[in-house]
Design an enzyme around this catalytic site. Structure first.
Site, PDB file in Angstrom:
ATOM      1  CE  LYS A 142      15.847 -20.154  58.648  1.00  0.00           C
ATOM      2  NZ  LYS A 142      14.924 -20.949  57.849  1.00  0.00           N
ATOM      3  CE  LYS A 198      18.905 -19.723  54.428  1.00  0.00           C
ATOM      4  NZ  LYS A 198      18.151 -20.357  53.367  1.00  0.00           N
ATOM      5  CD  GLU A 254      20.850 -24.519  48.811  1.00  0.00           C
ATOM      6  OE1 GLU A 254      21.184 -25.299  49.730  1.00  0.00           O
ATOM      7  OE2 GLU A 254      19.725 -24.012  48.732  1.00  0.00           O
ATOM      8  CD  GLU A 298      29.551 -20.942  54.896  1.00  0.00           C
ATOM      9  OE1 GLU A 298      30.575 -21.556  55.185  1.00  0.00           O
ATOM     10  OE2 GLU A 298      28.500 -21.505  54.546  1.00  0.00           O
TER      11      GLU A 298
HETATM   12  P1  ATP Z   1      14.694 -21.652  54.114  1.00  0.00           P
HETATM   13  O1  ATP Z   1      13.254 -21.885  53.818  1.00  0.00           O
HETATM   14  O2  ATP Z   1      14.993 -20.441  54.917  1.00  0.00           O
HETATM   15  O3  ATP Z   1      15.613 -21.865  52.959  1.00  0.00           O
HETATM   16  P2  ATP Z   1      14.697 -24.168  55.212  1.00  0.00           P
HETATM   17  O4  ATP Z   1      13.595 -24.269  56.188  1.00  0.00           O
HETATM   18  O5  ATP Z   1      14.554 -24.792  53.875  1.00  0.00           O
HETATM   19  O6  ATP Z   1      15.126 -22.692  55.123  1.00  0.00           O
HETATM   20  P3  ATP Z   1      16.831 -24.070  56.970  1.00  0.00           P
HETATM   21  O7  ATP Z   1      17.510 -25.151  57.658  1.00  0.00           O
HETATM   22  O8  ATP Z   1      16.018 -23.190  57.816  1.00  0.00           O
HETATM   23  O9  ATP Z   1      16.001 -24.747  55.847  1.00  0.00           O
HETATM   24  O10 ATP Z   1      17.873 -23.168  56.135  1.00  0.00           O
HETATM   25  C1  ATP Z   1      19.009 -23.772  55.741  1.00  0.00           C
HETATM   26  C2  ATP Z   1      18.989 -24.094  54.291  1.00  0.00           C
HETATM   27  O11 ATP Z   1      19.624 -23.036  53.585  1.00  0.00           O
HETATM   28  C3  ATP Z   1      19.860 -25.288  54.054  1.00  0.00           C
HETATM   29  O12 ATP Z   1      19.106 -26.475  54.085  1.00  0.00           O
HETATM   30  C4  ATP Z   1      20.487 -25.052  52.712  1.00  0.00           C
HETATM   31  O13 ATP Z   1      19.713 -25.705  51.723  1.00  0.00           O
HETATM   32  C5  ATP Z   1      20.369 -23.560  52.507  1.00  0.00           C
HETATM   33  N1  ATP Z   1      21.680 -22.867  52.447  1.00  0.00           N
HETATM   34  C6  ATP Z   1      22.024 -21.975  51.486  1.00  0.00           C
HETATM   35  N2  ATP Z   1      23.259 -21.488  51.686  1.00  0.00           N
HETATM   36  C7  ATP Z   1      23.739 -22.086  52.803  1.00  0.00           C
HETATM   37  C8  ATP Z   1      24.966 -22.011  53.507  1.00  0.00           C
HETATM   38  N3  ATP Z   1      25.947 -21.205  53.130  1.00  0.00           N
HETATM   39  N4  ATP Z   1      25.100 -22.797  54.611  1.00  0.00           N
HETATM   40  C9  ATP Z   1      24.126 -23.609  55.024  1.00  0.00           C
HETATM   41  N5  ATP Z   1      22.934 -23.723  54.392  1.00  0.00           N
HETATM   42  C10 ATP Z   1      22.729 -22.974  53.288  1.00  0.00           C
END
Ligand code: ATP
Length: 585
Positions: A427, A254, A304, A252
Site C-alpha cells: 500500500k 485504496k 471494501e 488499485e
Molecule cells: P490501513 O490502516 O492503512 O487501512 P490496515 O492496517 O487497516 O491499513 P492493511 O492491511 O495495512 O490494513 O491495508 C489493507 C487494507 O486496505 C485492507 O484490509 C482493505 O480493507 C483496504 N483496502 C482498500 N482498498 C483495497 C484494495 N484495492 N486492495 C486491498 N485492500 C484494500
C-alpha cells in the site's frame, strides 16, 4: 479409534488456573499440548473454543449475550444471597468469576463434563425473546451449583465473555503441532487450514480424527470466512518494484471503508468483517447488490464497503460508514448512508477455490462473475511497468478523495495468501512522507493511574506491537496524549474487561516500563508518532546482546481499531522496517 475419555470440566478448569499463572509462552504451549492430546473427539474443538473464551468459532455469530446483570443475578441465585451482596463483592474483587468462587459456598451437587458445560452455555446462547434473561440466569445458576468451587470461577468468566487467559489461535496451533505431531515442523499446514477455515476447533477435530492428511484436505467452504490477505508498506514509491517481484503490476484504488468478504450461495448471502465476524445484518444494501450482480451461483468475493456520495461523486470518510455499526434502525441508517461495494478479489466461484490461482487470473474471473453498476463493481485499477505510472495513478486517486493505492503483484505465484502480510500487496497512502507519517496499530497491555485532572481514569497506556514469529506482544511506547476528554472518560470502561492481575504470558515488558495495571492483549489503538528510535526501555525487536529495543517517540492517540484483533496489529517487523527506512532517508 478414539481411546480418550471424556474430559471433566474440573480438569479443564485446573488447566486454566495453571495457564493463568504460567509466565512463558512455551509453558502455555506445553500445558495446552497435554490437554488437547488427551481430549476426546467430540470435545477437542470445544476445548479450543473455551480456551479462547468462546463456545463456537468466532465467525459463527453464536453470542452468549450474558450481561453483567444476568451474571450477577445467577451468582446471587446459586449462592442464596441478595444481588446487592454480589455487587458489593464484585466491587472488591473486580471480577465476577472470583466473586462466584467466593460467594457460592454450597458443595457441588454434581459432576460436570466439558460437554455438560458446552450444552448449558449453548442453551444460554440460543435463549431469546421475552423471559430469556430469566432462562439464562436459571441455566447459569444450575451450572454453578453443580460445579465444585474452582470451576465456578471459569464458568462465570466463560459465560460473561471474560476468559482472559491470554491464549491466541497461534498458541493453540503450536500446541496442536506439539501434542499431535511431536514438533512444530508441520505447523504451517495447520496454520494454512486455519487461515482458510477460520475455525481452530475444526482443525483440532480433523487432526485428531484423520491426522495431517485430513488437515491438508480442509478446503474453502461457503459461509466460513477466509482470513484476509494484508498489505505491506514501503518507504519510497520507487521501492515498490524492487519488493513486489513482478515486472508489471496492477495498481488499485485504496478505499477507506470496511473490509467485507461476501459469500454468495444462491440467494443466500453472508458478509464477514476483517475480524471475521458476521456483519450481514449491517449491510442489507450490499447483500442485495451481491445477490443481484454476482452472476455465479456460488462465489466468495473480497472487497471494501465504502460510503459513496453518488450525487457529488465522492467517497465519504470511514467514520461516516462506521455510523452504520449498530443494532437498531439498521435499514433506516442504511438508507441515509448507502454503502457501495468495491470488490478487489475473487476467492471462490461455482464450487472452485481460486486461492491458488494468480492474481491476474483471479481478477479476470472476477470481471466475468461481477456485473458492474453504481453500487457494486470491481476495484478500479491500472496495470503498469514503471514508477511514473504508479505515481500518476496515485495522484489521480488522491484528487478523487481516496486514501491511496494498493499495488499488486502479477507474477505467476501471486496467489491469495490467506491471513498473510507479504510483499505481493503493497500500500501507498496519502500521508506517506519520509520518517513515520503512517500510523501504527498497537495493542494496549498496561496502564498507569491518572493524577490531577485525570484522576479516576488512566494517565497513560502502555502500547505494544505484535511479534508474529514469536507470538508475543512487545512494547513500543507509553501514550498519554491525543485523547479527547470523552476518550479519557471512556478509557476505564473500555479497558475493564481486559484487566488482569499479573503480566500476561504473551506480553514482554522491561522493568522500567512496568505499568500500574496490566491488560490482556485485547484493545487495538491507532497511534501516530514522530519517529522510531532505539530504546533500552521498550522490548519491540529486542536485541539481548545490545540490550536495545525500538520505541515510538511522541505517540498520539488517533482512534480505536475495534475491527482489528490484537494479532492484526502492526508487527514488530514492520516497526523495524520503518526504523530501517528512516535511516536511509
Ligand atoms: P490501513 O490502516 O492503512 O487501512 P490496515 O492496517 O487497516 O491499513 P492493511 O492491511 O495495512 O490494513 O491495508 C489493507 C487494507 O486496505 C485492507 O484490509 C482493505 O480493507 C483496504 N483496502 C482498500 N482498498 C483495497 C484494495 N484495492 N486492495 C486491498 N485492500 C484494500
Amino acid at each position: 479409534m478414539n481411546r480418550r475419555i471424556t474430559v471433566k470440566f474440573a480438569t479443564l478448569a485446573s488447566c486454566f488456573g495453571r495457564l493463568e499463572s504460567t509466565p512463558s509462552r512455551n509453558g502455555m504451549i506445553a500445558l495446552l499440548a497435554r490437554l488437547l492430546a488427551g481430549a476426546a473427539l467430540d470435545e477437542i474443538g470445544i476445548v479450543c473454543y473455551f480456551v479462547l473464551g468462546e463456545i463456537a468459532p468466532g465467525y459463527s455469530a453464536v453470542n452468549l449475550g450474558v450481561g453483567d446483570r444476568t451474571v450477577a443475578a445467577a451468582i446471587a441465585l446459586a449462592a442464596g444471597t441478595d444481588l446487592s451482596d454480589v455487587e458489593a463483592a464484585v466491587r472488591e474483587t473486580g471480577d465476577y468469576g472470583d466473586t462466584a468462587a467466593r460467594l457460592i459456598e454450597a458443595p457441588a451437587t454434581g459432576y460436570l463434563s466439558v460437554l455438560d458445560v458446552y450444552r448449558g452455555l449453548s442453551r444460554i446462547a440460543h435463549a431469546s425473546g421475552p423471559g430469556s434473561a430469566e432462562e439464562k440466569k436459571a441455566i447459569l445458576a444450575r451450572l454453578l451449583t453443580a460445579a465444585p468451587p474452582p470451576e465456578r470461577r471459569y464458568l462465570v468468566r466463560l459465560a460473561a465473555g471474560e476468559m482472559r487467559l491470554g491464549v491466541g489461535e497461534m498458541t493453540i496451533l503450536d500446541a496442536l503441532a506439539e501434542g499431535f505431531l511431536g514438533s512444530k515442523a508441520e505447523r504451517p499446514a495447520l496454520e494454512h487450514a486455519y487461515n482458510i477455515s477460520s475455525d481452530i476447533g475444526l482443525v483440532a477435530r480433523t487432526l485428531l480424527e484423520v491426522g495431517l492428511p485430513g488437515v491438508r484436505a480442509i478446503t474453502v467452504t461457503l459461509h466460513r470466512p477466509i482470513r484476509p490477505m494484508l498489505t505491506q508498506r514501503v518507504g519510497r514509491i520507487s521501492e515498490i518494484f524492487e519488493r513486489i517481484g513482478s515486472p508489471v503490476i496492477a495498481v488499485e484504488e485504496k478505499y477507506d471503508g470496511e473490509r467485507v468478504q461476501a459469500h454468495k450461495d444462491g440467494d443466500d448471502v453472508t458478509l464477514f468483517s476483517r475480524r471475521l465476524t458476521d456483519v450481514t445484518a449491517q449491510y442489507p444494501d450490499i447483500v442485495r447488490h451481491v445477490r443481484r450482480c454476482v452472476v455465479a451461483d456460488t462465489a466468495i468475493l473480497d472487497g471494501e464497503a465504502v460510503a459513496f456520495d453518488h450525487a457529488a461523486g465522492t467517497y465519504l470518510p470511514f467514520q461516516t460508514l462506521m455510523r452504520r455499526r449498530r443494532k437498531h434502525r439498521v435499514s433506516e441508517v442504511a438508507g441515509e448512508i448507502p454503502a457501495t461495494y468495491r470488490a478487489f478479489d475473487l476467492l471462490y466461484a461455482n464450487g472452485e477455490s481460486y486461492l491458488h490461482q494468480s492474481y491476474p487470473d483471479r481478477r479476470a474471473r472476477l470481471e466475468e462473475v461481477l456485473r458492474r453498476d453504481d453500487h457494486i463493481s470491481p476495484a478500479d485499477r491500472i496495470v503498469t511497468g514503471d514508477t511514473d505510472g504508479i505515481t500518476e495513478f496515485y495522484l489521480a486517486c488522491i484528487e478523487r478523495g481516496l486514501e491511496g493505492i494498493v499495488c499488486k503483484s502479477c507474477a505467476d505465484d501471486s496467489f491469495y495468501r490467506a491471513g498473510a502480510r507479504e510483499w505481493q500487496w503493497i500500500k501507498w497512502k496519502r500521508d506517506y512522507a519520509p520518517g513515520i507519517s503512517d500510523t501504527l496499530d498497537l495493542v494496549i497491555v498496561g496502564g498507569n493511574a491518572g493524577r490531577g485532572r485525570r484522576a479516576g481514569t488512566y494517565g497513560s497506556v502502555l502500547c505494544a506491537a505484535y511479534n508474529h514469529e514469536e507470538d508475543l506482544f512487545q512494547t513500543v511506547c507509553g501514550m498519554g496524549t491525543g485523547f479527547s476528554d470523552r476518550d479519557l472518560a471512556d478509557l476505564p470502561g473500555r479497558l475493564a474487561g481486559a484487566r488482569v492481575d499479573r503480566e500476561p504470558a504473551r506480553v514482554m515488558v522491561n522493568p522500567p516500563a512496568v505499568p500500574d495495571f496490566w491488560f490482556a492483549p485485547h484493545q487495538v489503538v491507532e497511534v501516530l508518532g514522530l519517529e522510531i528510535t532505539e530504546s533500552p526501555v521498550h522490548t519491540c525487536n529486542w536485541d539481548p546482546a545490545r540490550r536495545r529495543g525500538l520505541a515510538l517517540r511522541f505517540p498520539r492517540f488517533v482512534r480505536w481499531r475495534d475491527e482489528k484483533s490484537p494479532e492484526q496489529a502492526t508487527t514488530t517487523a514492520e516497526v523495524a522496517a520503518i526504523f530501517g527506512r528512516q535511516r536511509e532517508v
